[in-house]
Design a protein around this motif. Sequence first.
Motif, mmCIF file in Angstrom:
data_model
loop_
_atom_site.group_PDB
_atom_site.id
_atom_site.type_symbol
_atom_site.label_atom_id
_atom_site.label_comp_id
_atom_site.label_asym_id
_atom_site.label_seq_id
_atom_site.Cartn_x
_atom_site.Cartn_y
_atom_site.Cartn_z
ATOM 1 N N SER A 148 -6.739 4.574 1.940
ATOM 2 C CA SER A 148 -7.693 4.379 0.850
ATOM 3 C C SER A 148 -7.512 5.442 -0.228
ATOM 4 C CB SER A 148 -9.130 4.413 1.388
ATOM 5 O OG SER A 148 -9.388 3.298 2.221
ATOM 6 N N GLY A 149 -7.252 6.697 0.184
ATOM 7 C CA GLY A 149 -7.007 7.752 -0.797
ATOM 8 C C GLY A 149 -5.763 7.499 -1.612
ATOM 9 N N LEU A 150 -4.708 7.045 -0.962
ATOM 10 C CA LEU A 150 -3.468 6.730 -1.677
ATOM 11 C C LEU A 150 -3.668 5.537 -2.610
ATOM 12 C CD1 LEU A 150 -1.020 7.224 1.314
ATOM 13 C CD2 LEU A 150 -1.201 8.696 -0.702
ATOM 14 N N ALA A 151 -4.490 4.575 -2.189
ATOM 15 C CA ALA A 151 -4.771 3.421 -3.046
ATOM 16 C C ALA A 151 -5.513 3.857 -4.312
ATOM 17 C CB ALA A 151 -5.590 2.385 -2.284
ATOM 18 N N LEU A 152 -6.410 4.818 -4.197
ATOM 19 C CA LEU A 152 -7.099 5.346 -5.376
ATOM 20 C C LEU A 152 -6.107 5.988 -6.342
ATOM 21 C CD1 LEU A 152 -10.412 7.016 -4.148
ATOM 22 C CD2 LEU A 152 -10.176 5.049 -5.669
ATOM 23 N N THR A 171 0.839 -1.192 0.000
ATOM 24 C CA THR A 171 0.000 0.000 0.000
ATOM 25 C C THR A 171 0.877 1.246 0.000
ATOM 26 O OG1 THR A 171 -1.703 -1.155 1.257
ATOM 27 C CG2 THR A 171 -1.816 1.241 1.233
ATOM 28 N N PRO A 172 0.636 2.205 -0.893
ATOM 29 C CA PRO A 172 1.440 3.432 -0.884
ATOM 30 C C PRO A 172 1.302 4.170 0.443
ATOM 31 C CG PRO A 172 0.130 3.277 -2.890
ATOM 32 C CD PRO A 172 -0.354 2.204 -1.971
ATOM 33 N N THR A 173 2.405 4.759 0.907
ATOM 34 C CA THR A 173 2.382 5.533 2.149
ATOM 35 C C THR A 173 3.016 6.909 1.974
ATOM 36 O OG1 THR A 173 4.474 4.515 2.836
ATOM 37 C CG2 THR A 173 2.429 3.463 3.611
ATOM 38 N N ARG A 174 3.403 7.245 0.747
ATOM 39 C CA ARG A 174 4.037 8.535 0.483
ATOM 40 C C ARG A 174 3.050 9.445 -0.241
ATOM 41 N NH1 ARG A 174 9.367 6.871 -2.646
ATOM 42 N NH2 ARG A 174 10.378 8.689 -1.709
ATOM 43 N N LEU A 175 3.372 10.710 -0.331
ATOM 44 C CA LEU A 175 2.544 11.660 -1.065
ATOM 45 C C LEU A 175 2.630 11.356 -2.557
ATOM 46 C CD1 LEU A 175 3.694 14.957 0.729
ATOM 47 C CD2 LEU A 175 1.914 13.350 1.443
ATOM 48 N N PHE A 176 1.583 11.726 -3.279
ATOM 49 C CA PHE A 176 1.569 11.540 -4.733
ATOM 50 C C PHE A 176 1.485 12.926 -5.364
ATOM 51 C CE2 PHE A 176 -0.706 10.235 -8.750
ATOM 52 C CZ PHE A 176 0.335 9.485 -9.271
ATOM 53 N N VAL A 177 2.581 13.392 -5.905
ATOM 54 C CA VAL A 177 2.674 14.774 -6.406
ATOM 55 C C VAL A 177 3.314 14.759 -7.788
ATOM 56 C CG1 VAL A 177 3.620 17.080 -6.015
ATOM 57 C CG2 VAL A 177 2.859 15.694 -4.067
ATOM 58 N N ALA A 196 0.204 1.561 9.962
ATOM 59 C CA ALA A 196 1.235 2.069 9.055
ATOM 60 C C ALA A 196 1.553 3.497 9.444
ATOM 61 C CB ALA A 196 0.744 2.021 7.612
ATOM 62 N N HIS A 197 2.650 3.994 8.912
ATOM 63 C CA HIS A 197 2.977 5.410 9.000
ATOM 64 C C HIS A 197 2.975 5.962 7.578
ATOM 65 C CE1 HIS A 197 4.550 4.167 12.976
ATOM 66 N NE2 HIS A 197 4.268 5.413 13.322
ATOM 67 N N ARG A 230 -10.253 -4.948 2.412
ATOM 68 C CA ARG A 230 -9.491 -5.250 3.625
ATOM 69 C C ARG A 230 -8.708 -4.026 4.098
ATOM 70 N NH1 ARG A 230 -9.531 -10.298 5.332
ATOM 71 N NH2 ARG A 230 -10.483 -11.856 3.969
ATOM 72 N N LEU A 231 -8.191 -3.269 3.156
ATOM 73 C CA LEU A 231 -7.486 -2.040 3.516
ATOM 74 C C LEU A 231 -8.425 -1.074 4.223
ATOM 75 C CD1 LEU A 231 -4.862 -0.319 3.191
ATOM 76 C CD2 LEU A 231 -5.875 0.560 1.066
ATOM 77 N N MET A 232 -9.613 -0.888 3.656
ATOM 78 C CA MET A 232 -10.587 0.033 4.233
ATOM 79 C C MET A 232 -11.052 -0.427 5.606
ATOM 80 S SD MET A 232 -14.147 1.375 2.484
ATOM 81 C CE MET A 232 -13.650 0.474 1.033
ATOM 82 N N THR A 233 -11.338 -1.717 5.727
ATOM 83 C CA THR A 233 -11.763 -2.257 7.023
ATOM 84 C C THR A 233 -10.678 -2.052 8.074
ATOM 85 O OG1 THR A 233 -13.283 -3.886 6.094
ATOM 86 C CG2 THR A 233 -12.349 -4.388 8.245
ATOM 87 N N SER A 234 -9.443 -2.244 7.697
ATOM 88 C CA SER A 234 -8.342 -2.103 8.653
ATOM 89 C C SER A 234 -8.227 -0.689 9.182
ATOM 90 C CB SER A 234 -7.021 -2.510 7.988
ATOM 91 O OG SER A 234 -7.034 -3.872 7.636
ATOM 92 N N GLU A 235 -8.403 0.311 8.327
ATOM 93 C CA GLU A 235 -8.165 1.678 8.788
ATOM 94 C C GLU A 235 -9.403 2.390 9.314
ATOM 95 O OE1 GLU A 235 -6.573 4.371 5.890
ATOM 96 O OE2 GLU A 235 -8.020 3.849 4.338
#
Length: 479
Positions: free
Chosen positions: A183-187, A4-10, A35-36, A87-92
Amino acid sequence: MSGTPTRLFVGGAWVDAVDGAVMAVDDPATGEILAHVADAGPKDARLAEEAAVQAQREWARTAPRARSEILRRAYEIVLERTDALARLMTSEMGKPLAEARGEVAYAAEFFRWFSEEAVRIDGGHGVLPDGRHRMLLSRRPVGPCLLITPWNFPLAMGARKIGPAIAAGCTTVLKPAPQTPLSGLALAAVLEEAGLPDGVLNVVTTSRAGEVCEPLLRGGQIRKLSFTGSTAVGRLLLAQCADTVVRTSMELGGNAPFVVFDDADLDAAVDGAMVAKMRNMGEACTAANRFFVHRSVAGEFADRLARRMGALVVGPGTGDGVDVGPLIDAAGRAKVEELVADAVERGARVLVGGHTPEGPGCFYPPTVLTDVSPESRLMGTEIFGPVAAVLAFDDEDEVVRRANDTPWGLVGYVFTEGLDRAMRVSERLEVGMVGLNTGLVSNPAAPFGGVKQSGLGREGGRVGIEEFLEYQYVALPTG
Protein backbone atom coordinates in the motif's frame (compact mmCIF):
# COMPACT_ATOMS: atom_id res chain seq x y z
CA MET A 1 -0.38 -8.38 -7.44
CA SER A 2 0.32 -7.64 -11.08
CA GLY A 3 1.35 -4.04 -11.69
CA THR A 4 1.99 -3.24 -8.04
CA PRO A 5 5.46 -1.76 -7.38
CA THR A 6 7.74 -4.02 -5.34
CA ARG A 7 11.01 -2.06 -5.44
CA LEU A 8 12.23 0.86 -3.35
CA PHE A 9 11.35 4.37 -4.50
CA VAL A 10 14.41 6.60 -4.11
CA GLY A 11 15.07 9.92 -5.80
CA GLY A 12 12.23 9.38 -8.25
CA ALA A 13 13.47 5.94 -9.39
CA TRP A 14 12.30 2.40 -8.62
CA VAL A 15 15.36 0.50 -7.44
CA ASP A 16 16.34 -2.79 -5.81
CA ALA A 17 17.90 -2.90 -2.37
CA VAL A 18 21.66 -2.37 -2.54
CA ASP A 19 22.32 -5.87 -1.23
CA GLY A 20 19.53 -7.38 -3.34
CA ALA A 21 17.53 -8.48 -0.29
CA VAL A 22 13.80 -9.11 -0.56
CA MET A 23 11.08 -9.93 1.94
CA ALA A 24 7.81 -11.82 1.59
CA VAL A 25 4.39 -10.23 1.97
CA ASP A 26 1.82 -12.72 3.26
CA ASP A 27 -1.95 -12.93 2.89
CA PRO A 28 -3.23 -13.27 6.50
CA ALA A 29 -6.38 -15.01 5.26
CA THR A 30 -4.47 -17.92 3.74
CA GLY A 31 -0.84 -17.68 4.86
CA GLU A 32 0.22 -17.69 1.22
CA ILE A 33 2.88 -15.34 -0.14
CA LEU A 34 1.42 -12.49 -2.18
CA ALA A 35 4.66 -10.92 -3.37
CA HIS A 36 8.29 -10.29 -2.58
CA VAL A 37 9.37 -6.68 -2.13
CA ALA A 38 12.75 -5.05 -1.73
CA ASP A 39 14.08 -5.30 1.84
CA ALA A 40 16.04 -2.10 2.47
CA GLY A 41 19.12 -1.92 4.65
CA PRO A 42 21.06 1.02 6.14
CA LYS A 43 22.72 1.92 2.81
CA ASP A 44 19.33 2.16 1.10
CA ALA A 45 18.07 4.37 3.93
CA ARG A 46 21.04 6.69 3.52
CA LEU A 47 20.41 6.97 -0.21
CA ALA A 48 16.76 7.82 0.45
CA GLU A 49 17.78 10.38 3.07
CA GLU A 50 20.26 12.01 0.69
CA ALA A 51 17.61 12.21 -2.03
CA ALA A 52 15.27 13.96 0.41
CA VAL A 53 17.98 16.35 1.60
CA GLN A 54 18.99 17.25 -1.94
CA ALA A 55 15.38 17.92 -2.96
CA GLN A 56 14.50 19.95 0.15
CA ARG A 57 15.73 23.40 -0.86
CA GLU A 58 13.97 23.45 -4.23
CA TRP A 59 10.80 21.88 -2.89
CA ALA A 60 10.58 24.45 -0.09
CA ARG A 61 10.69 27.19 -2.74
CA THR A 62 7.89 25.63 -4.78
CA ALA A 63 4.77 27.78 -4.95
CA PRO A 64 2.05 26.69 -2.50
CA ARG A 65 -0.42 26.46 -5.38
CA ALA A 66 1.86 24.03 -7.21
CA ARG A 67 2.08 21.80 -4.13
CA SER A 68 -1.68 22.07 -3.74
CA GLU A 69 -2.36 20.97 -7.30
CA ILE A 70 -0.12 17.91 -6.99
CA LEU A 71 -2.05 16.80 -3.91
CA ARG A 72 -5.35 17.47 -5.64
CA ARG A 73 -4.29 15.28 -8.57
CA ALA A 74 -3.25 12.57 -6.13
CA TYR A 75 -6.69 12.76 -4.52
CA GLU A 76 -8.35 12.25 -7.88
CA ILE A 77 -6.06 9.35 -8.87
CA VAL A 78 -6.68 7.54 -5.58
CA LEU A 79 -10.44 7.77 -6.06
CA GLU A 80 -10.15 6.56 -9.66
CA ARG A 81 -8.28 3.48 -8.41
CA THR A 82 -10.54 2.75 -5.46
CA ASP A 83 -11.23 -0.87 -6.35
CA ALA A 84 -7.63 -1.79 -7.17
CA LEU A 85 -6.24 -0.10 -4.06
CA ALA A 86 -8.93 -1.67 -1.87
CA ARG A 87 -8.18 -5.16 -3.18
CA LEU A 88 -4.47 -4.62 -2.66
CA MET A 89 -5.04 -3.53 0.94
CA THR A 90 -7.42 -6.40 1.67
CA SER A 91 -4.92 -8.89 0.28
CA GLU A 92 -2.03 -7.77 2.45
CA MET A 93 -3.80 -6.95 5.74
CA GLY A 94 -7.14 -8.74 5.63
CA LYS A 95 -9.90 -6.19 6.14
CA PRO A 96 -13.15 -6.79 4.22
CA LEU A 97 -13.38 -5.07 0.85
CA ALA A 98 -16.17 -2.75 1.98
CA GLU A 99 -13.95 -1.42 4.77
CA ALA A 100 -10.97 -1.23 2.43
CA ARG A 101 -12.97 0.89 -0.01
CA GLY A 102 -13.91 3.14 2.89
CA GLU A 103 -10.25 3.50 3.78
CA VAL A 104 -9.36 4.44 0.21
CA ALA A 105 -11.89 7.28 0.38
CA TYR A 106 -10.54 8.28 3.80
CA ALA A 107 -6.97 8.32 2.49
CA ALA A 108 -7.96 10.38 -0.55
CA GLU A 109 -9.60 12.97 1.72
CA PHE A 110 -6.27 13.66 3.41
CA PHE A 111 -4.77 14.56 0.05
CA ARG A 112 -7.74 16.82 -0.71
CA TRP A 113 -7.74 18.42 2.74
CA PHE A 114 -4.05 19.23 2.72
CA SER A 115 -4.19 20.42 -0.89
CA GLU A 116 -6.46 23.12 0.50
CA GLU A 117 -4.25 23.81 3.52
CA ALA A 118 -1.12 24.22 1.37
CA VAL A 119 -2.34 27.64 0.16
CA ARG A 120 -3.36 28.84 3.64
CA ILE A 121 0.04 28.88 5.35
CA ASP A 122 0.35 32.34 6.81
CA GLY A 123 2.48 34.43 9.17
CA GLY A 124 1.99 37.69 11.00
CA HIS A 125 3.03 41.31 11.46
CA GLY A 126 2.67 43.75 14.31
CA VAL A 127 4.35 46.33 16.54
CA LEU A 128 5.94 44.94 19.69
CA PRO A 129 4.69 46.29 23.04
CA ASP A 130 7.71 48.55 23.59
CA GLY A 131 6.98 50.33 20.30
CA ARG A 132 10.61 50.17 19.20
CA HIS A 133 10.34 47.16 16.91
CA ARG A 134 7.98 45.58 14.44
CA MET A 135 7.54 41.81 14.47
CA LEU A 136 7.48 39.89 11.20
CA LEU A 137 6.46 36.23 11.48
CA SER A 138 6.89 33.73 8.65
CA ARG A 139 6.34 30.00 8.36
CA ARG A 140 8.76 27.62 6.74
CA PRO A 141 9.02 23.84 6.34
CA VAL A 142 10.78 22.00 9.13
CA GLY A 143 12.91 20.07 6.63
CA PRO A 144 13.39 16.43 5.61
CA CYS A 145 11.03 14.10 7.46
CA LEU A 146 10.96 10.43 8.37
CA LEU A 147 7.43 9.02 8.28
CA ILE A 148 6.77 5.62 9.88
CA THR A 149 3.34 4.12 9.27
CA PRO A 150 1.49 1.11 10.78
CA TRP A 151 -0.06 -1.91 9.10
CA ASN A 152 -3.67 -1.51 10.27
CA PHE A 153 -4.59 1.48 8.06
CA PRO A 154 -1.71 1.37 5.58
CA LEU A 155 -3.14 3.67 2.92
CA ALA A 156 -4.83 6.23 5.17
CA MET A 157 -1.92 6.59 7.58
CA GLY A 158 0.46 7.08 4.67
CA ALA A 159 -1.74 9.81 3.22
CA ARG A 160 -2.26 11.42 6.64
CA LYS A 161 1.49 11.91 6.98
CA ILE A 162 2.56 12.48 3.37
CA GLY A 163 -0.22 15.01 2.69
CA PRO A 164 0.72 17.67 5.26
CA ALA A 165 4.45 17.17 4.70
CA ILE A 166 4.08 17.86 0.97
CA ALA A 167 1.71 20.76 1.62
CA ALA A 168 4.19 22.35 4.05
CA GLY A 169 7.12 22.03 1.64
CA CYS A 170 8.91 19.15 3.35
CA THR A 171 10.63 16.24 1.65
CA THR A 172 10.12 12.78 3.10
CA VAL A 173 11.34 9.24 3.64
CA LEU A 174 8.41 6.87 4.19
CA LYS A 175 8.92 3.55 5.97
CA PRO A 176 5.76 1.43 5.76
CA ALA A 177 5.10 -1.48 8.11
CA PRO A 178 6.69 -4.73 6.89
CA GLN A 179 3.31 -6.51 6.90
CA THR A 180 1.78 -3.97 4.46
CA PRO A 181 4.48 -2.48 2.22
CA LEU A 182 2.45 -2.74 -0.98
CA SER A 183 0.00 0.00 0.00
CA GLY A 184 2.88 2.38 0.76
CA LEU A 185 4.51 1.66 -2.58
CA ALA A 186 1.15 2.16 -4.32
CA LEU A 187 0.90 5.63 -2.75
CA ALA A 188 4.33 6.48 -4.13
CA ALA A 189 3.19 5.43 -7.60
CA VAL A 190 0.12 7.66 -7.28
CA LEU A 191 2.18 10.69 -6.28
CA GLU A 192 4.72 10.02 -9.01
CA GLU A 193 1.89 10.07 -11.55
CA ALA A 194 0.49 13.23 -9.94
CA GLY A 195 3.74 15.03 -10.77
CA LEU A 196 5.60 15.06 -7.47
CA PRO A 197 9.25 16.01 -8.18
CA ASP A 198 12.02 13.46 -7.73
CA GLY A 199 13.27 13.07 -4.18
CA VAL A 200 10.28 14.71 -2.44
CA LEU A 201 8.88 11.30 -1.47
CA ASN A 202 11.14 8.29 -0.99
CA VAL A 203 9.87 4.90 0.17
CA VAL A 204 12.00 2.27 1.88
CA THR A 205 10.29 -1.04 2.63
CA THR A 206 12.18 -3.10 5.17
CA SER A 207 12.06 -5.89 7.71
CA ARG A 208 15.04 -4.27 9.47
CA ALA A 209 13.39 -1.21 10.98
CA GLY A 210 15.96 -0.63 13.71
CA GLU A 211 18.90 -0.80 11.32
CA VAL A 212 17.18 1.52 8.87
CA CYS A 213 15.61 4.16 11.13
CA GLU A 214 18.05 4.67 13.99
CA PRO A 215 20.96 5.97 11.84
CA LEU A 216 18.58 8.44 10.17
CA LEU A 217 17.29 9.78 13.48
CA ARG A 218 20.77 10.10 14.98
CA GLY A 219 22.42 11.43 11.81
CA GLY A 220 21.34 15.07 11.97
CA GLN A 221 19.80 15.48 8.50
CA ILE A 222 16.29 14.26 9.30
CA ARG A 223 14.57 17.11 11.13
CA LYS A 224 11.15 15.63 11.78
CA LEU A 225 9.77 12.22 12.76
CA SER A 226 6.10 11.36 12.42
CA PHE A 227 5.33 7.92 13.84
CA THR A 228 2.17 5.87 14.33
CA GLY A 229 2.57 2.65 16.28
CA SER A 230 2.93 1.18 19.73
CA THR A 231 3.86 3.19 22.80
CA ALA A 232 6.84 0.89 23.43
CA VAL A 233 8.36 1.60 20.03
CA GLY A 234 7.47 5.28 20.37
CA ARG A 235 9.52 5.55 23.56
CA LEU A 236 12.50 3.97 21.81
CA LEU A 237 12.24 6.37 18.87
CA LEU A 238 11.97 9.37 21.19
CA ALA A 239 15.26 8.36 22.78
CA GLN A 240 16.89 8.10 19.36
CA CYS A 241 15.56 11.54 18.41
CA ALA A 242 17.08 13.15 21.48
CA ASP A 243 20.67 13.15 20.18
CA THR A 244 19.94 15.59 17.36
CA VAL A 245 16.73 17.09 18.85
CA VAL A 246 14.52 15.83 16.03
CA ARG A 247 11.04 17.30 16.14
CA THR A 248 8.50 14.53 16.77
CA SER A 249 4.80 13.81 16.50
CA MET A 250 3.56 10.44 17.65
CA GLU A 251 0.24 8.66 17.58
CA LEU A 252 0.71 5.76 19.97
CA GLY A 253 -1.39 3.15 21.73
CA GLY A 254 -4.87 3.41 23.15
CA ASN A 255 -7.09 1.72 25.71
CA ALA A 256 -10.39 3.39 24.92
CA PRO A 257 -13.23 3.36 27.47
CA PHE A 258 -16.79 3.10 26.16
CA VAL A 259 -19.21 4.44 28.77
CA VAL A 260 -22.96 3.77 28.62
CA PHE A 261 -25.12 5.56 31.21
CA ASP A 262 -28.54 4.42 32.36
CA ASP A 263 -30.29 7.16 30.35
CA ALA A 264 -28.55 6.23 27.07
CA ASP A 265 -30.44 5.21 23.94
CA LEU A 266 -29.42 1.54 23.98
CA ASP A 267 -30.04 1.08 20.27
CA ALA A 268 -27.67 3.96 19.53
CA ALA A 269 -25.18 2.67 22.10
CA VAL A 270 -25.06 -0.81 20.56
CA ASP A 271 -24.75 0.69 17.08
CA GLY A 272 -21.88 2.86 18.33
CA ALA A 273 -20.25 -0.09 20.04
CA MET A 274 -20.25 -2.09 16.81
CA VAL A 275 -18.40 0.72 15.05
CA ALA A 276 -16.02 1.53 17.90
CA LYS A 277 -15.17 -2.14 18.49
CA MET A 278 -15.41 -3.87 15.13
CA ARG A 279 -13.95 -1.31 12.75
CA ASN A 280 -10.94 -3.02 11.19
CA MET A 281 -11.59 -6.21 13.21
CA GLY A 282 -10.78 -4.26 16.37
CA GLU A 283 -7.25 -3.64 15.10
CA ALA A 284 -7.39 0.12 15.63
CA CYS A 285 -5.87 2.42 18.22
CA THR A 286 -9.33 4.00 18.52
CA ALA A 287 -11.01 0.64 19.20
CA ALA A 288 -13.16 0.51 22.32
CA ASN A 289 -11.45 -1.86 24.77
CA ARG A 290 -13.29 -1.44 28.05
CA PHE A 291 -17.09 -1.23 27.99
CA PHE A 292 -18.33 0.38 31.19
CA VAL A 293 -22.13 0.04 31.31
CA HIS A 294 -24.42 1.21 34.10
CA ARG A 295 -25.46 -1.76 36.18
CA SER A 296 -29.18 -1.22 35.46
CA VAL A 297 -28.66 -1.80 31.72
CA ALA A 298 -25.41 -3.79 31.63
CA GLY A 299 -27.06 -7.17 31.10
CA GLU A 300 -29.33 -5.97 28.31
CA PHE A 301 -26.50 -4.10 26.59
CA ALA A 302 -24.18 -7.13 26.72
CA ASP A 303 -26.89 -9.45 25.35
CA ARG A 304 -27.71 -7.09 22.48
CA LEU A 305 -24.03 -6.60 21.65
CA ALA A 306 -23.44 -10.36 21.72
CA ARG A 307 -26.33 -10.98 19.30
CA ARG A 308 -25.01 -8.35 16.91
CA MET A 309 -21.42 -9.53 17.06
CA GLY A 310 -22.40 -13.19 16.85
CA ALA A 311 -24.27 -12.50 13.60
CA LEU A 312 -21.17 -11.14 11.84
CA VAL A 313 -19.73 -13.27 9.04
CA VAL A 314 -16.05 -14.16 9.46
CA GLY A 315 -13.93 -15.04 6.43
CA PRO A 316 -11.42 -13.80 3.86
CA GLY A 317 -11.89 -10.09 3.23
CA THR A 318 -12.40 -10.68 -0.48
CA GLY A 319 -15.41 -12.93 0.13
CA ASP A 320 -18.99 -11.85 -0.54
CA GLY A 321 -20.89 -10.79 2.57
CA VAL A 322 -17.85 -11.03 4.86
CA ASP A 323 -17.96 -8.65 7.84
CA VAL A 324 -14.80 -9.69 9.72
CA GLY A 325 -11.51 -10.58 8.10
CA PRO A 326 -8.42 -12.21 9.62
CA LEU A 327 -6.13 -10.58 12.15
CA ILE A 328 -2.82 -9.39 10.78
CA ASP A 329 -0.67 -12.40 11.67
CA ALA A 330 -0.29 -15.40 13.97
CA ALA A 331 1.34 -13.33 16.69
CA GLY A 332 -1.57 -10.90 16.71
CA ARG A 333 -4.08 -13.73 17.00
CA ALA A 334 -2.07 -15.45 19.75
CA LYS A 335 -2.13 -12.23 21.79
CA VAL A 336 -5.93 -12.06 21.57
CA GLU A 337 -6.25 -15.74 22.50
CA GLU A 338 -4.06 -15.23 25.56
CA LEU A 339 -5.98 -12.16 26.73
CA VAL A 340 -9.33 -13.93 26.45
CA ALA A 341 -8.02 -17.05 28.22
CA ASP A 342 -6.66 -14.90 31.06
CA ALA A 343 -10.01 -13.10 31.47
CA VAL A 344 -11.91 -16.40 31.54
CA GLU A 345 -9.53 -17.83 34.13
CA ARG A 346 -10.31 -14.80 36.29
CA GLY A 347 -14.06 -15.42 36.08
CA ALA A 348 -15.28 -13.79 32.88
CA ARG A 349 -18.25 -15.31 31.07
CA VAL A 350 -18.13 -15.74 27.29
CA LEU A 351 -21.43 -14.65 25.73
CA VAL A 352 -20.28 -15.25 22.17
CA GLY A 353 -17.07 -16.28 20.42
CA GLY A 354 -13.97 -16.98 22.45
CA HIS A 355 -12.71 -20.00 20.49
CA THR A 356 -10.19 -20.00 17.65
CA PRO A 357 -11.58 -21.65 14.50
CA GLU A 358 -9.75 -24.45 12.74
CA GLY A 359 -8.25 -24.07 9.31
CA PRO A 360 -5.82 -21.70 7.61
CA GLY A 361 -5.63 -17.98 8.19
CA CYS A 362 -5.37 -15.78 11.29
CA PHE A 363 -9.08 -15.64 12.10
CA TYR A 364 -10.60 -14.96 15.50
CA PRO A 365 -14.36 -14.71 16.08
CA PRO A 366 -16.11 -11.60 17.45
CA THR A 367 -16.20 -12.14 21.21
CA VAL A 368 -18.17 -10.58 24.07
CA LEU A 369 -17.11 -11.13 27.66
CA THR A 370 -19.06 -10.11 30.74
CA ASP A 371 -18.32 -10.28 34.48
CA VAL A 372 -14.76 -9.28 33.60
CA SER A 373 -12.40 -8.89 36.53
CA PRO A 374 -10.62 -5.52 36.79
CA GLU A 375 -7.43 -7.57 37.26
CA SER A 376 -7.71 -9.16 33.82
CA ARG A 377 -4.77 -8.39 31.55
CA LEU A 378 -7.03 -7.10 28.79
CA MET A 379 -8.08 -4.24 31.08
CA GLY A 380 -4.59 -2.77 30.87
CA THR A 381 -3.61 -3.90 27.37
CA GLU A 382 -4.54 -2.72 23.91
CA ILE A 383 -6.41 -5.81 22.67
CA PHE A 384 -6.17 -5.17 18.91
CA GLY A 385 -8.80 -7.77 18.16
CA PRO A 386 -12.60 -8.30 18.03
CA VAL A 387 -13.08 -8.69 21.79
CA ALA A 388 -15.46 -6.57 23.89
CA ALA A 389 -15.13 -6.71 27.67
CA VAL A 390 -18.28 -5.49 29.48
CA LEU A 391 -18.05 -4.23 33.07
CA ALA A 392 -20.84 -2.77 35.24
CA PHE A 393 -20.59 0.52 37.14
CA ASP A 394 -22.85 2.33 39.60
CA ASP A 395 -22.15 6.07 39.49
CA GLU A 396 -20.48 8.79 37.44
CA ASP A 397 -17.50 9.43 39.69
CA GLU A 398 -16.69 5.73 39.76
CA VAL A 399 -16.77 5.27 36.01
CA VAL A 400 -14.71 8.38 35.30
CA ARG A 401 -12.08 7.17 37.75
CA ARG A 402 -12.00 3.71 36.18
CA ALA A 403 -11.98 5.07 32.64
CA ASN A 404 -8.99 7.31 33.46
CA ASP A 405 -7.10 4.55 35.27
CA THR A 406 -4.73 3.89 32.38
CA PRO A 407 -1.46 5.37 31.08
CA TRP A 408 -3.14 5.90 27.69
CA GLY A 409 -5.48 8.67 26.68
CA LEU A 410 -6.31 8.58 22.98
CA VAL A 411 -10.09 8.42 22.76
CA GLY A 412 -13.14 7.75 24.90
CA TYR A 413 -16.80 7.14 24.03
CA VAL A 414 -19.77 8.39 26.06
CA PHE A 415 -23.43 7.53 25.55
CA THR A 416 -26.02 9.53 27.47
CA GLU A 417 -29.11 11.59 26.66
CA GLY A 418 -28.31 14.19 29.33
CA LEU A 419 -26.59 17.30 27.95
CA ASP A 420 -25.05 18.37 31.25
CA ARG A 421 -23.72 14.88 31.92
CA ALA A 422 -22.45 14.56 28.37
CA MET A 423 -20.35 17.70 28.60
CA ARG A 424 -19.26 17.08 32.20
CA VAL A 425 -18.02 13.55 31.58
CA SER A 426 -16.39 14.47 28.26
CA GLU A 427 -14.41 17.20 30.01
CA ARG A 428 -13.38 14.87 32.83
CA LEU A 429 -12.08 12.10 30.58
CA GLU A 430 -8.30 12.22 30.15
CA VAL A 431 -8.32 11.70 26.39
CA GLY A 432 -7.53 13.70 23.28
CA MET A 433 -10.83 12.83 21.55
CA VAL A 434 -14.35 11.95 22.67
CA GLY A 435 -17.06 10.21 20.69
CA LEU A 436 -20.28 11.56 22.20
CA ASN A 437 -23.18 9.29 21.22
CA THR A 438 -21.11 8.09 18.27
CA GLY A 439 -18.61 5.29 17.77
CA LEU A 440 -16.56 7.08 15.10
CA VAL A 441 -14.22 10.03 15.71
CA SER A 442 -11.78 9.85 12.79
CA ASN A 443 -12.14 12.61 10.19
CA PRO A 444 -9.50 14.36 8.06
CA ALA A 445 -10.92 17.75 9.08
CA ALA A 446 -10.50 17.06 12.81
CA PRO A 447 -7.29 17.00 14.90
CA PHE A 448 -6.45 13.37 15.71
CA GLY A 449 -4.26 12.52 18.69
CA GLY A 450 -4.08 11.73 22.38
CA VAL A 451 -2.69 12.68 25.76
CA LYS A 452 -0.56 10.86 28.33
CA GLN A 453 1.24 7.92 26.71
CA SER A 454 -1.00 7.95 23.66
CA GLY A 455 1.21 10.40 21.87
CA LEU A 456 2.47 13.86 21.03
CA GLY A 457 0.99 16.35 18.57
CA ARG A 458 -2.01 16.05 16.28
CA GLU A 459 -2.67 14.82 12.75
CA GLY A 460 -5.38 16.07 10.44
CA GLY A 461 -7.50 19.19 10.77
CA ARG A 462 -6.13 22.70 10.50
CA VAL A 463 -3.40 21.87 13.01
CA GLY A 464 -2.11 18.87 11.05
CA ILE A 465 0.14 20.98 8.84
CA GLU A 466 1.53 22.81 11.89
CA GLU A 467 3.55 19.72 12.78
CA PHE A 468 5.62 20.25 9.61
CA LEU A 469 6.18 24.01 9.91
CA GLU A 470 8.51 26.24 11.92
CA TYR A 471 8.09 29.91 12.85
CA GLN A 472 10.72 32.50 12.08
CA TYR A 473 10.51 35.87 13.84
CA VAL A 474 12.25 38.94 12.43
CA ALA A 475 12.56 42.11 14.53
CA LEU A 476 12.47 45.37 12.51
CA PRO A 477 13.25 48.76 14.13
CA THR A 478 10.29 51.13 13.93
CA GLY A 479 12.55 54.17 13.68
